[in-house]
Design an enzyme around this catalytic site. Structure first.
Site, mmCIF file in Angstrom:
data_model
loop_
_atom_site.group_PDB
_atom_site.id
_atom_site.type_symbol
_atom_site.label_atom_id
_atom_site.label_comp_id
_atom_site.label_asym_id
_atom_site.label_seq_id
_atom_site.Cartn_x
_atom_site.Cartn_y
_atom_site.Cartn_z
ATOM 1 N N ASP A 31 19.485 12.212 -9.582
ATOM 2 C CA ASP A 31 18.886 10.907 -9.883
ATOM 3 C C ASP A 31 19.994 9.874 -9.825
ATOM 4 O OD1 ASP A 31 17.543 8.668 -11.354
ATOM 5 O OD2 ASP A 31 16.037 10.188 -11.761
ATOM 6 N N SER A 124 0.525 9.205 -4.167
ATOM 7 C CA SER A 124 -0.231 8.436 -5.150
ATOM 8 C C SER A 124 -1.640 8.170 -4.636
ATOM 9 C CB SER A 124 0.489 7.103 -5.361
ATOM 10 O OG SER A 124 -0.326 6.222 -6.085
ATOM 11 N N TYR A 148 4.487 -0.977 -1.884
ATOM 12 C CA TYR A 148 4.772 0.291 -2.567
ATOM 13 C C TYR A 148 3.839 1.388 -2.032
ATOM 14 C CZ TYR A 148 3.974 3.938 -6.001
ATOM 15 O OH TYR A 148 3.774 5.165 -6.591
ATOM 16 N N LYS A 152 4.273 5.180 0.369
ATOM 17 C CA LYS A 152 3.686 6.515 0.157
ATOM 18 C C LYS A 152 2.881 6.933 1.387
ATOM 19 C CE LYS A 152 5.224 7.061 -4.025
ATOM 20 N NZ LYS A 152 6.363 7.951 -4.252
ATOM 21 N N ASN A 178 -3.753 8.421 -12.457
ATOM 22 C CA ASN A 178 -3.016 7.563 -13.405
ATOM 23 C C ASN A 178 -2.302 8.395 -14.468
ATOM 24 O OD1 ASN A 178 -5.027 5.795 -12.048
ATOM 25 N ND2 ASN A 178 -4.125 4.246 -13.358
ATOM 26 N N ASP A 294 -6.779 -5.309 -8.026
ATOM 27 C CA ASP A 294 -7.309 -4.158 -8.771
ATOM 28 C C ASP A 294 -8.665 -3.706 -8.234
ATOM 29 O OD1 ASP A 294 -5.261 -3.784 -10.512
ATOM 30 O OD2 ASP A 294 -6.295 -4.542 -12.298
#
Ligand code: NAD
Ligand code: UD1
Length: 337
Positions: A31, A124, A148, A152, A178, A294
């Site tokens: 990391d 995701s 973002y 993915k 989530n 959203d």
């Protein structure tokens, strides 16, 4: 079997490390600590009773990664390292493409050189087209709505191409819904930088009095109570899903995309109620405008995970709230020390 966990000091990575050690794997962490605490590797060693090798390195540093592979000789990799803040990715798209894509490309190249071809990747549910019908199946339309999410989406395509070109690879992309909650010990959990974007850490901070009230983003969605519905999954269940994915990988060479969710939708107000039950007192909230970007509803079709991984989440939203609250209190106690 030795597993290298990239992003191992992060929220999901740290829980995955604990689960791997409990399942009998040797674990190595890498990391760059760009979004995690330097204390976490020691906490993980203390929690697991094992001295876990930790390398502070950026995955884009090819020589550092090559040295780690030469020293540790891992049999497989769980790749969680990456940046994940949607809003930041809209402001800094190139940084996100640079970090998330270049890390993955460098990792794949170094794995190939080292003849390590087992990979579990953190994808995701954000890759799905928001207009897709619910529940979201692995075959539903793909169309990420922000930089973002596109990192993915692109990485998944890169992984599929890598496998198509060399069928010795065995790769699973896990599409998380989530993630929420924390380890029941209260020793590891999510530590957002600044004002939390996600609902659960925001709720925890309101519960702790760090923030005044929860802003509920939209109360006019076409859902039973008008608030957004999501598929919250306990981070420990998610971590267990990674261990199952490794076991499937070691059986055969393949490329798979698999949803990790519970299959159940919970509205914002239902999550608030579950948290209030844990707290034994009300959480102040205010209804505000919808947050741009959203979706009204998002939850997983879990058939593939059940069939392929023989994995099912064991914890519900009340467990997530209880563990998130324990972690929040633990954090507050550390600040006072
Ligand atoms: P996190 O930020 O807590 O963990 C990611 C870790 O990666 C951090 O410790 C960070 O320091 C490290 N990192 C970032 N770039 C790196 C680099 N170039 N080299 C080395 N280390 C680097 O995030 P998380 O919630 O644990 O997420 C883990 C993964 O799961 C991420 O890839 C994220 O995109 C994905 N994911 C997360 C969620 C979520 O809600 N938390 C949902 C879906 C997918
Ligand atoms: C967000 C990201 C998504 C990412 C996921 C997990 C956006 C648009 N999407 O998803 O890409 O994969 O996090 O990290 O940012 N809510 C409130 N008040 C708050 C916070 C959230 O009402 O203060 C509501 C939201 O409107 C939503 C639900 O709570 O209905 C969950 O929100 P959040 O935790 O941010 O997750 P997602 O929006 O699903």
């Amino acid at each position: 079997m030795k597993i290298l966990v990239t992003g191992g000091a992060g929220y999901i990575g740290s829980h995955t490390v604990v689960e791997l050690v409990h399942a009998g794997y040797d674990v190595v962490l890498v990391d760059n600590l760009s979004n995690s605490s330097p204390k976490t590797p020691d906490v993980l060693s203390s929690m697991t009773g094992r001295a876990l090798p930790f390398y502070e390195a950026d995955l884009r540093d090819r020589e550092a990664l090559q040295r780690i592979f030469r020293t540790e000789k891992p049999d497989g990799v769980i790749h969680l390292a990456g940046w994940k803040a949607v809003g930041e990715s809209v402001k800094l798209p190139l940084s996100y493409y640079q970090n998330n894509l270049m890390s993955t490309i460098t990792l794949l190249e170094v794995m190939e050189e080292a003849d390590v071809r087992n990979l579990v990747f953190s994808s995701s549910a954000t890759v799905y087209d928001q207009a897709a019908a619910m529940p979201l199946k692995e075959t539903s339309g793909i169309e990420a709505g922000n930089p973002y999410g596109r990192t993915k989406e692109f990485i998944e395509k890169m992984l599929r191409d890598t496998w198509e070109a060399d069928k010795e690879w065995s790769i699973v992309s896990l599409r998380y819904f989530n993630p929420a909650g924390a380890h029941p010990s209260g020793r590891i959990g999510e530590k957002p930088n600044g004002i939390p974007n996600n609902l659960m850490p925001y709720l925890s901070q309101v519960a702790a009095g760090v923030r005044e009230e929860l802003h509920v983003f939209g109360s006019d969605y076409p859902t039973p109570d008008g608030t957004g519905v999501r598929d919250y999954i306990h981070v420990c269940d998610l971590a267990a899903g990674h261990v199952r994915a490794l076991e499937v990988l070691s059986d055969s060479c393949r490329y798979e995309e698999i949803n990790l969710g519970t299959g159940a939708g919970t509205s914002v107000l239902e999550l608030v109620q579950a948290y209030e039950q844990v707290l034994g007192r009300p959480i102040p909230l205010k209804m505000v405008e919808r947050r741009p970007g959203d979706a009204a509803v998002s939850f997983a079709d879990t058939h593939k995970a059940v069939a392929l991984l023989q994995w099912k989440p064991e914890r519900g939203v009340q467990d997530m709230c209880r563990d998130a609250w324990r972690w929040e209190q633990q954090q507050a106690a550390e600040v006072l020390q």
